[in-house]
Design a protein around this motif. Structure first.
Motif, mmCIF file in Angstrom:
data_model
loop_
_atom_site.group_PDB
_atom_site.id
_atom_site.type_symbol
_atom_site.label_atom_id
_atom_site.label_comp_id
_atom_site.label_asym_id
_atom_site.label_seq_id
_atom_site.Cartn_x
_atom_site.Cartn_y
_atom_site.Cartn_z
ATOM 1 N N VAL A 1 0.279 -1.476 -0.225
ATOM 2 C CA VAL A 1 0.060 -0.016 0.281
ATOM 3 C C VAL A 1 1.135 1.544 0.026
ATOM 4 N N ALA A 2 2.113 1.661 0.400
ATOM 5 C CA ALA A 2 2.945 1.992 0.521
ATOM 6 C C ALA A 2 3.465 2.290 -0.866
ATOM 7 N N GLY A 3 3.948 1.749 -1.502
ATOM 8 C CA GLY A 3 4.408 1.934 -2.262
ATOM 9 C C GLY A 3 3.174 2.386 -3.562
ATOM 10 N N VAL A 4 1.455 2.399 -3.721
ATOM 11 C CA VAL A 4 0.827 2.839 -4.158
ATOM 12 C C VAL A 4 1.032 4.258 -3.610
ATOM 13 N N LEU A 5 0.963 4.856 -2.659
ATOM 14 C CA LEU A 5 0.570 5.553 -2.350
ATOM 15 C C LEU A 5 1.989 6.908 -2.758
ATOM 16 N N ASP A 6 2.706 6.026 -2.499
ATOM 17 C CA ASP A 6 3.728 6.782 -3.457
ATOM 18 C C ASP A 6 3.997 7.216 -4.570
ATOM 19 N N HIS A 7 3.724 6.136 -5.512
ATOM 20 C CA HIS A 7 3.491 6.461 -6.726
ATOM 21 C C HIS A 7 2.023 7.009 -7.840
#
Length: 174
Positions: free
Chosen positions: A9-15
């Motif tokens: 989820v943190a990767g999705v939020l970052d991108h």
């Protein structure tokens, strides 16, 4: 949330600004992604927060800390679901590879935190600019596909800028 879930989820939020080039594919898509419309206009996540673009939920009966629902609010109905999902998975993979951590969830209306949160792209041009700078998505999705998506999105921007009434045709087109 599990460590794997958090990193994804943190990767999705970052991108997320780049992902919008896939999930909000038309200039009109950004008319919907506005503060106070439950569409998620700020780069944040929340638990049960209708204003956050990324939302997790733990339904009754599920052990505390186990997230069974993950929602991306800025996924437009005109988007190709396969391309949108590919961008989301690529972003999540980056989060797993680099062991991203989520910031604290936002429980308040993000619009009340103006200046503390980044505003997501306000236009298709802004999301394309974010995608152009996102080397990770280019690598994971493939540069040829990103070039094709960019070309199609730029054509959409040009078409809608020249044809102000074109949005009325969307209901018949999609």
């Amino acid at each position: 949330m599990s460590k794997v879930g958090e990193e994804f989820v943190a990767g999705v939020l970052d991108h997320l600004p780049s992902i919008l080039a896939f999930t909000a594919p038309l200039p009109n898509s950004y008319d919907r992604i506005q503060p106070n419309t439950w569409s998620g206009a700020y780069q944040c996540w929340g638990k049960e927060n209708r204003e956050a673009p990324l939302r997790t939920a733990c339904p009754p009966g599920i052990p505390n800390g186990f997230v069974s629902n993950f929602e991306i609010k800025s996924f437009d109905g005109c988007a190709n679901p396969h391309l949108g999902l590919a961008a989301i998975i690529a972003a999540g993979i980056d989060g797993l590879r680099r062991h991203f951590h989520l910031p604290q969830p936002i429980d308040a209306n993000p619009a009340t935190l103006e200046g503390k949160l980044l505003r997501l792209p306000k236009s298709l041009s802004e999301s394309l600019e974010a995608l152009q700078k996102d080397n990770v998505l280019k690598e994971l999705i493939g540069e040829k596909l990103v070039v094709a998506i960019t070309g199609v999105r730029k054509a959409e921007i040009e078409y809608y800028s020249k044809n102000k009434e074109a949005y009325k045709q969307l209901i018949h087109r999609y």
